[in-house]
Motif scaffolding. Structure first.
Motif, PDB file in Angstrom:
ATOM      1  N   ARG A 151       0.835  -1.211   0.000  1.00 54.29           N
ATOM      2  CA  ARG A 151       0.000   0.000   0.000  1.00 54.29           C
ATOM      3  C   ARG A 151       0.863   1.252   0.000  1.00 54.29           C
ATOM      4  N   PRO A 152       0.405   2.299  -0.647  1.00 48.58           N
ATOM      5  CA  PRO A 152       1.097   3.590  -0.504  1.00 48.58           C
ATOM      6  C   PRO A 152       0.913   4.108   0.921  1.00 48.58           C
ATOM      7  N   GLU A 153       1.644   5.150   1.260  1.00 49.59           N
ATOM      8  CA  GLU A 153       1.456   5.785   2.562  1.00 49.59           C
ATOM      9  C   GLU A 153       0.024   6.304   2.642  1.00 49.59           C
ATOM     10  N   PRO A 154      -0.581   6.278   3.854  1.00 43.86           N
ATOM     11  CA  PRO A 154      -1.993   6.668   3.969  1.00 43.86           C
ATOM     12  C   PRO A 154      -2.325   8.026   3.354  1.00 43.86           C
ATOM     13  N   ARG A 155      -1.466   9.034   3.604  1.00 45.12           N
ATOM     14  CA  ARG A 155      -1.796  10.367   3.071  1.00 45.12           C
ATOM     15  C   ARG A 155      -1.749  10.380   1.557  1.00 45.12           C
ATOM     16  N   ALA A 156      -0.778   9.650   1.007  1.00 43.90           N
ATOM     17  CA  ALA A 156      -0.663   9.599  -0.450  1.00 43.90           C
ATOM     18  C   ALA A 156      -1.855   8.855  -1.040  1.00 43.90           C
ATOM     19  N   LEU A 157      -2.221   7.762  -0.368  1.00 47.86           N
ATOM     20  CA  LEU A 157      -3.358   6.961  -0.837  1.00 47.86           C
ATOM     21  C   LEU A 157      -4.629   7.808  -0.817  1.00 47.86           C
ATOM     22  N   ASN A 158      -4.776   8.595   0.243  1.00 46.22           N
ATOM     23  CA  ASN A 158      -5.929   9.467   0.370  1.00 46.22           C
ATOM     24  C   ASN A 158      -6.000  10.461  -0.798  1.00 46.22           C
ATOM     25  N   ARG A 159      -4.852  11.040  -1.140  1.00 44.36           N
ATOM     26  CA  ARG A 159      -4.844  12.023  -2.237  1.00 44.36           C
ATOM     27  C   ARG A 159      -5.123  11.358  -3.588  1.00 44.36           C
ATOM     28  N   MET A 160      -4.558  10.172  -3.782  1.00 44.26           N
ATOM     29  CA  MET A 160      -4.777   9.489  -5.069  1.00 44.26           C
ATOM     30  C   MET A 160      -6.246   9.100  -5.224  1.00 44.26           C
ATOM     31  N   ALA A 161      -6.816   8.516  -4.154  1.00 49.21           N
ATOM     32  CA  ALA A 161      -8.226   8.127  -4.212  1.00 49.21           C
ATOM     33  C   ALA A 161      -9.090   9.366  -4.362  1.00 49.21           C
ATOM     34  N   GLY A 162      -8.719  10.428  -3.641  1.00 49.61           N
ATOM     35  CA  GLY A 162      -9.483  11.673  -3.718  1.00 49.61           C
ATOM     36  C   GLY A 162      -9.519  12.210  -5.135  1.00 49.61           C
ATOM     37  N   MET A 163      -8.395  12.113  -5.823  1.00 53.47           N
ATOM     38  CA  MET A 163      -8.358  12.590  -7.208  1.00 53.47           C
ATOM     39  C   MET A 163      -9.340  11.788  -8.066  1.00 53.47           C
ATOM     40  N   SER A 164      -9.375  10.480  -7.854  1.00 48.91           N
ATOM     41  CA  SER A 164     -10.271   9.663  -8.674  1.00 48.91           C
ATOM     42  C   SER A 164     -11.737   9.974  -8.360  1.00 48.91           C
ATOM     43  N   VAL A 165     -12.019  10.288  -7.108  1.00 49.33           N
ATOM     44  CA  VAL A 165     -13.408  10.586  -6.728  1.00 49.33           C
ATOM     45  C   VAL A 165     -13.827  11.951  -7.271  1.00 49.33           C
ATOM     46  N   THR A 166     -12.939  12.921  -7.173  1.00 45.57           N
ATOM     47  CA  THR A 166     -13.342  14.269  -7.595  1.00 45.57           C
ATOM     48  C   THR A 166     -13.418  14.405  -9.118  1.00 45.57           C
ATOM     49  N   THR A 167     -12.851  13.455  -9.838  1.00 54.55           N
ATOM     50  CA  THR A 167     -13.013  13.510 -11.308  1.00 54.55           C
ATOM     51  C   THR A 167     -14.235  12.700 -11.759  1.00 54.55           C
ATOM     52  N   LEU A 168     -14.953  12.103 -10.796  1.00 55.00           N
ATOM     53  CA  LEU A 168     -16.136  11.297 -11.153  1.00 55.00           C
ATOM     54  C   LEU A 168     -17.181  12.085 -11.965  1.00 55.00           C
ATOM     55  N   PRO A 169     -17.513  13.333 -11.580  1.00 54.17           N
ATOM     56  CA  PRO A 169     -18.533  14.042 -12.363  1.00 54.17           C
ATOM     57  C   PRO A 169     -18.177  14.119 -13.854  1.00 54.17           C
ATOM     58  N   ILE A 170     -16.908  14.412 -14.147  1.00 52.99           N
ATOM     59  CA  ILE A 170     -16.496  14.503 -15.559  1.00 52.99           C
ATOM     60  C   ILE A 170     -16.580  13.120 -16.198  1.00 52.99           C
ATOM     61  N   ALA A 171     -16.125  12.103 -15.438  1.00 56.13           N
ATOM     62  CA  ALA A 171     -16.151  10.740 -15.968  1.00 56.13           C
ATOM     63  C   ALA A 171     -17.588  10.314 -16.284  1.00 56.13           C
ATOM     64  N   LEU A 172     -18.515  10.681 -15.414  1.00 53.69           N
ATOM     65  CA  LEU A 172     -19.925  10.338 -15.652  1.00 53.69           C
ATOM     66  C   LEU A 172     -20.449  11.054 -16.896  1.00 53.69           C
ATOM     67  N   GLU A 173     -20.024  12.313 -17.062  1.00 56.70           N
ATOM     68  CA  GLU A 173     -20.460  13.074 -18.241  1.00 56.70           C
ATOM     69  C   GLU A 173     -19.914  12.441 -19.519  1.00 56.70           C
ATOM     70  N   VAL A 174     -18.610  12.168 -19.561  1.00 57.44           N
ATOM     71  CA  VAL A 174     -18.026  11.689 -20.824  1.00 57.44           C
ATOM     72  C   VAL A 174     -18.482  10.280 -21.179  1.00 57.44           C
ATOM     73  N   THR A 175     -18.980   9.534 -20.192  1.00 62.05           N
ATOM     74  CA  THR A 175     -19.446   8.176 -20.513  1.00 62.05           C
ATOM     75  C   THR A 175     -20.971   8.135 -20.645  1.00 62.05           C
ATOM     76  N   GLY A 176     -21.610   9.303 -20.615  1.00 59.82           N
ATOM     77  CA  GLY A 176     -23.069   9.335 -20.791  1.00 59.82           C
ATOM     78  C   GLY A 176     -23.827   8.737 -19.616  1.00 59.82           C
ATOM     79  N   ARG A 177     -23.208   8.742 -18.434  1.00 61.40           N
ATOM     80  CA  ARG A 177     -23.893   8.165 -17.269  1.00 61.40           C
ATOM     81  C   ARG A 177     -24.270   9.246 -16.250  1.00 61.40           C
TER      82      ARG A 177
END
Lengths: 336, 192
Positions: A230-256
């Motif tokens: 596992r990455p360090e907790p803080r790094a893991l938090n930032r990486m996961a956070g990035m994936s979550v905060t890009t969800l709205p765009i991901a939902l838009e580009v995939t028509g969901r």
């Protein structure tokens, strides 16, 4: 043998002493480094001469000001606290570098999760990082301008497949250093970069590279039947956070997209966190229409396409019909 | 093994420190500072001749170790060599940037030989002594050339100019002189 640098091997050999003493100019240093890279005897001599030069320095040992140690550790803590993206990048790349040393050379042909062999995967990372270095204005591999990552990986595989894995790693290392230098420059703190067919802020770029480096490191570990790390907790938090905060765009580009609705994503485990995101363009509004709870590493595996969305262990409260859309959109930006 | 669990031999301690730095262990950086700060600072101060600039170089060197611990490859040489090479290069860059600055004034003013790690530094003192003797034993023309280049931060061209000799002669004096020191050092390591 004559070289474009204008020095022949005998002249370069004569320069080794001056080189080890840093008594050459930048062009000469570069010419010597190329010479040393292809002539093993010269490399041995340079290592010996450098050791001798360093010992010359040891004759001058001098107590530094007592505050030096605190200044160094203070600067490190400052960097870790204020610049998690660069910390994550440096940690994940350093771990990958060490991992390459640990790969038994007769295992380089083993297949990894994305179909490449371990050796090819190291080359793929060299392709990814060198593309970024080139985009940032510091090309690290001669005669390679291919911006398409698959074609770039294929071209580098051609070049490096029959050479020691260290050669591909050298390209990767030069590129990591170029990225680090770019990221450390204060003027790039708010830069936006177009690379890999996406737009990144400086921080997201570093987090995305950390994420991929971690994912591929674990690909290699799995191929070697070694436990994932596992990455360090803080790094893991930032990486996961990035994936979550890009969800709205991901939902838009995939028509969901479900505009007007929102989700609370709760990721558990060390480094976990909670994010409220809109399910499309617009602002998120509480209360959320769906609360999705999952383990943070499992979530990251889905984002990296190492775990299929329908296999994600999770709990959901609210409108459960939104779950598949959310989870399937999570990996849209995977470039792995 | 020493009481703190660290092997006395650098060859065992160094890969451990490297692995700890890779894992992001701040204490490992603290230990590396304790071990090598005098060495790194000493080189920078000797070359630059300015305490403030030498401190900046030393800080820079240890930050580099923190940021890229894998830049140090144990199979290519010791951590001492890696740090020393880096310190010297940065110091020389600094001097060349601020060309023609006073290089002599402050030297020797605040010198004292203090070292945090007893075993390592005991070994270091013995070796430094041998290196000093090896330097003293060099033919004068080689010794002067090396001192001008290493401690004076001069290029071989400048060394040639200062000594009024052809550039080719300067290059070979530097190489031959440094080789002799390397040989003396290898003998020391064999004895150790």
């Amino acid at each position: 043998m004559n070289h474009p640098t204008g020095y022949d091997d005998a002249e370069l050999g004569e320069l080794l002493g001056a080189y080890a003493l840093d008594a050459v100019d930048a062009d000469e240093a570069e010419a010597v480094e190329r010479y040393v890279a292809r002539v093993p005897d010269a490399a041995v001599e340079v290592d010996q001469l450098r050791t001798a030069a360093a010992w010359l320095g040891a004759t001058e040992a001098l107590s530094p000001p007592p505050e030096l140690r605190d200044a160094v550790l203070g600067a490190v803590r400052e960097q870790m606290r204020n610049d998690e993206p660069i910390s994550a990048y440096l940690t994940e790349t350093a771990r990958f570098d060490v991992l390459v040393d640990e790969i038994p050379r007769d295992c380089l042909g083993l297949r990894t999760a994305n179909g490449l062999t371990i050796h090819e995967l190291v080359i793929h990372l060299a392709a990814m990082e060198s593309l970024l270095a080139m985009t940032l204005g510091s090309p690290t591999e001669a005669d390679l301008e291919q911006p398409d990552i698959e074609a770039r990986t294929a071209e580098l595989i051609q070049r490096y497949h029959d050479r020691p894995v260290d050669d591909a790693r050298a390209v990767w290392r030069r590129s990591v250093e170029a990225v680090r230098r770019w990221a450390a420059a204060p003027e790039n703190a708010h830069a936006e970069v177009a690379c890999y067919d996406l737009f990144f802020t400086r921080d997201n770029l570093l987090l995305a590279r950390s994420f991929e480096t971690w994912t591929h490191s674990d690909d290699i570990r799995r191929a070697l039947h070694r436990p994932a790390r596992r990455p360090e907790p803080r790094a893991l938090n930032r990486m996961a956070g990035m994936s979550v905060t890009t969800l709205p765009i991901a939902l838009e580009v995939t028509g969901r997209a479900h505009r007007g609705k929102s989700a609370r994503i709760v990721l558990t485990g060390s480094g976990g966190g909670t994010w409220l995101v809109p399910l499309g363009r617009g602002e998120a509004a509480a209360p959320a229409d769906i609360v999705l709870t999952a383990d943070i590493v499992d979530w990251c595996l889905v984002v990296a396409e190492r775990l299929s969305p329908d296999a994600l262990p999770h709990e959901a409260q609210g409108d459960r019909s939104l779950v598949p859309h959310l989870v399937e959109a999570a990996s849209v930006f995977a470039t792995l | 093994m020493a009481e703190d669990g660290r092997d006395l031999q650098a060859s065992n301690w160094e890969p451990t420190i490297r692995a700890r730095l890779v894992a992001g262990d701040e204490d490992a950086l603290g230990e590396a500072c304790d071990q090598f700060a005098s060495f790194v600072y000493g080189i920078a101060f000797r070359v630059i001749g300015d305490a403030r600039a030498a401190e900046d170089v030393a800080q820079d060197v240890f930050m580099k170790l923190w940021e890229q611990p894998t830049g140090f490859e144990p199979r290519r040489g010791s951590l001492r060599t890696w740090l020393g090479t880096l310190a010297h290069r940065r110091a020389v860059d600094c001097v060349r940037r601020e060309e023609a600055k006073r290089r002599t004034a402050v030297r020797d003013a605040t010198r004292s030989a203090v070292a945090p790690d007893v075993e390592e530094m005991a070994m270091a003192l013995v070796t430094s002594e041998r290196v000093r003797s090896a330097l003293d034993a060099l033919p004068e023309e080689q010794r002067v050339a090396i001192q001008l280049a290493y401690f004076g931060g001069r290029t071989y061209r400048e060394v040639a100019q200062v000594l009024g000799i052809p550039e080719g002669t300067a290059k070979s004096r530097l190489r031959l002189g440094l080789r002799r020191i390397a040989v003396a050092l290898e003998r020391t390591e064999q004895w150790a």
